[in-house]
Design a protein around this motif. Structure first.
Motif, PDB file in Angstrom:
ATOM      1  N   ALA A  95       3.069   3.117   0.512  1.00 10.26           N
ATOM      2  CA  ALA A  95       3.350   2.428  -0.757  1.00 10.26           C
ATOM      3  C   ALA A  95       4.788   1.895  -0.765  1.00 10.26           C
ATOM      4  O   ALA A  95       5.194   1.207   0.166  1.00 10.26           O
ATOM      5  CB  ALA A  95       3.055   3.338  -1.940  1.00 10.26           C
ATOM      6  N   GLN A  96       5.567   2.231  -1.787  1.00 10.94           N
ATOM      7  CA  GLN A  96       6.923   1.690  -1.908  1.00 10.94           C
ATOM      8  C   GLN A  96       7.846   2.117  -0.774  1.00 10.94           C
ATOM      9  O   GLN A  96       8.901   1.503  -0.571  1.00 10.94           O
ATOM     10  CB  GLN A  96       7.553   2.094  -3.250  1.00 10.94           C
ATOM     11  CG  GLN A  96       6.964   1.425  -4.470  1.00 10.94           C
ATOM     12  CD  GLN A  96       5.818   2.225  -5.073  1.00 10.94           C
ATOM     13  OE1 GLN A  96       5.190   3.040  -4.394  1.00 10.94           O
ATOM     14  NE2 GLN A  96       5.540   2.001  -6.346  1.00 10.94           N
ATOM     15  N   GLN A  97       7.484   3.171  -0.037  1.00 13.08           N
ATOM     16  CA  GLN A  97       8.311   3.576   1.097  1.00 13.08           C
ATOM     17  C   GLN A  97       7.523   3.481   2.405  1.00 13.08           C
ATOM     18  O   GLN A  97       7.814   4.170   3.376  1.00 13.08           O
ATOM     19  CB  GLN A  97       8.875   4.983   0.882  1.00 13.08           C
ATOM     20  CG  GLN A  97       7.856   6.042   0.549  1.00 13.08           C
ATOM     21  CD  GLN A  97       8.482   7.267  -0.105  1.00 13.08           C
ATOM     22  OE1 GLN A  97       9.470   7.183  -0.829  1.00 13.08           O
ATOM     23  NE2 GLN A  97       7.920   8.422   0.179  1.00 13.08           N
ATOM     24  N   GLY A  98       6.559   2.582   2.438  1.00 16.81           N
ATOM     25  CA  GLY A  98       5.777   2.342   3.645  1.00 16.81           C
ATOM     26  C   GLY A  98       6.279   1.136   4.423  1.00 16.81           C
ATOM     27  O   GLY A  98       7.388   0.649   4.215  1.00 16.81           O
ATOM     28  N   LEU A  99       5.420   0.654   5.342  1.00 17.13           N
ATOM     29  CA  LEU A  99       5.729  -0.546   6.138  1.00 17.13           C
ATOM     30  C   LEU A  99       7.036  -0.430   6.910  1.00 17.13           C
ATOM     31  O   LEU A  99       7.805  -1.385   7.018  1.00 17.13           O
ATOM     32  CB  LEU A  99       5.771  -1.785   5.237  1.00 17.13           C
ATOM     33  CG  LEU A  99       4.489  -2.084   4.459  1.00 17.13           C
ATOM     34  CD1 LEU A  99       4.706  -3.257   3.505  1.00 17.13           C
ATOM     35  CD2 LEU A  99       3.339  -2.387   5.411  1.00 17.13           C
ATOM     36  N   ASN A 100       7.329   0.743   7.465  1.00 13.70           N
ATOM     37  CA  ASN A 100       8.556   1.025   8.212  1.00 13.70           C
ATOM     38  C   ASN A 100       9.793   0.816   7.355  1.00 13.70           C
ATOM     39  O   ASN A 100      10.554  -0.146   7.524  1.00 13.70           O
ATOM     40  CB  ASN A 100       8.641   0.178   9.492  1.00 13.70           C
ATOM     41  CG  ASN A 100       9.740   0.669  10.423  1.00 13.70           C
ATOM     42  OD1 ASN A 100      10.376   1.693  10.177  1.00 13.70           O
ATOM     43  ND2 ASN A 100       9.967  -0.059  11.509  1.00 13.70           N
TER      44      ASN A 100
END
Length: 303
Positions: free
Chosen positions: A65-70
């Motif tokens: 979520a908000q702290q995903g996608l590296n």
């Protein structure tokens, strides 16, 4: 055979620690928290050439979520680091940030890098424990020895308390003393040098005009310590993880929002940029234990 070289920490900072869901960072994105500490850590070493930074390793327990996608790479870009600085996010749950430091130090120690950034970030307000859509393998429940991996931290604490006979009273007393020491340390300013104040913007609608009202403030002190904590108050709390247990909201650690960052360098970079070390990285160890009593991990790892 190449000799292992030393790695040194030359900058270190963190945000204040906020209480999740009701605290001052409840509406602050984790990547914004990460940017704050990255920029603050770099400001501590103005002589360091940002182009010399090899990589950014960031720990994050629930990287979605908000702290995903590296989020490591996202944080590096948003913080204005050169595009040549990479980013990788690592997860070892509670030890994610600590493992990031170990991995960054090891890159330096084996001679693969001279300058590294290690960081950690978590918004438990925006990304809850176990994430937004947990899905455990059914095979985990086929073996009594493995089922503990599905336990929440509170239940593993109950198992530890039962096995080592840690009473409710002892836990409450430890909690009271923890709050007392934290408040005393805050009053003495012991955390000030390691903490980067963060500007927080809260937005709320005006139901009469339809406008969005912005409120700005700067937070600089950890939010968890409570002056009203007492043995009498804690004794009134119900257990929350086991009906006949001993672990309550008052003697548990809070769920939190925050971020931290370190800059590590080799001895070569230390001399090249005229840096003063805060610490030298010496060693690291990790050790697995039965999942249902995961809290005793340090007992096995430290020796």
């Amino acid at each position: 055979m190449k000799q292992v070289q030393d790695a040194y920490i030359v900058a270190a900072t963190r945000t204040p620690i906020g209480r999740s869901h009701r605290g001052f960072f409840r509406n602050t994105r984790p990547d914004d928290l990460l940017v704050n500490v990255l920029q603050a850590a770099l400001a501590q070493v103005p002589n360091l050439d940002p182009q010399s930074i090899e990589d950014l390793i960031c720990g994050c327990a629930i990287p979605e979520a908000q702290q995903g996608l590296n989020i490591a790479r996202i944080g590096a870009v948003l913080a204005g680091l050169p595009t040549g600085v990479g980013g990788i996010t690592v997860n070892r749950f509670c030890a994610s940030g600590l493992s990031a430091v170990q991995m960054a130090a090891d890159r330096i120690r084996v001679g693969e890098a001279d300058v590294m950034i290690a960081a950690g970030v978590e918004s438990m307000s925006m990304v809850p424990m176990m994430g937004n859509s947990p899905s455990l393998s059914p095979a985990m429940f086929n073996n009594d020895e493995n089922i503990g991996i599905a336990y929440g931290m509170g239940l593993t604490a109950e198992k530890v308390a039962t096995q080592w006979k840690v009473s409710r009273e002892a836990q409450d007393a430890f909690a009271v003393e923890s709050h007392r020491r934290a408040l005393a340390a805050q009053a003495a300013g012991h955390f000030a040098a390691e903490t980067t104040p963060v500007n927080v913007v809260d937005r709320a609608p005006d139901l009469v005009t339809g406008d969005v009202i912005e409120t700005k403030r700067t937070v600089s002190v950890d939010e968890g310590a409570r002056a009203d904590t007492s043995m009498e108050g804690l004794a009134k709390l119900r257990t929350v993880f086991a009906a006949r247990g001993s672990v309550t909201a008052g003697n548990s650690s809070q769920t939190s929002d925050g971020a931290g960052a370190l800059i590590l360098v080799s001895e070569k970079a230390l001399k090249q940029y005229g840096l003063t070390p805060l610490a030298r990285f010496v060693s690291f160890a990790s050790k697995g234990v039965p999942p249902h009593i995961m809290g005793i991990g340090p007992i096995e790892a430290i020796p």
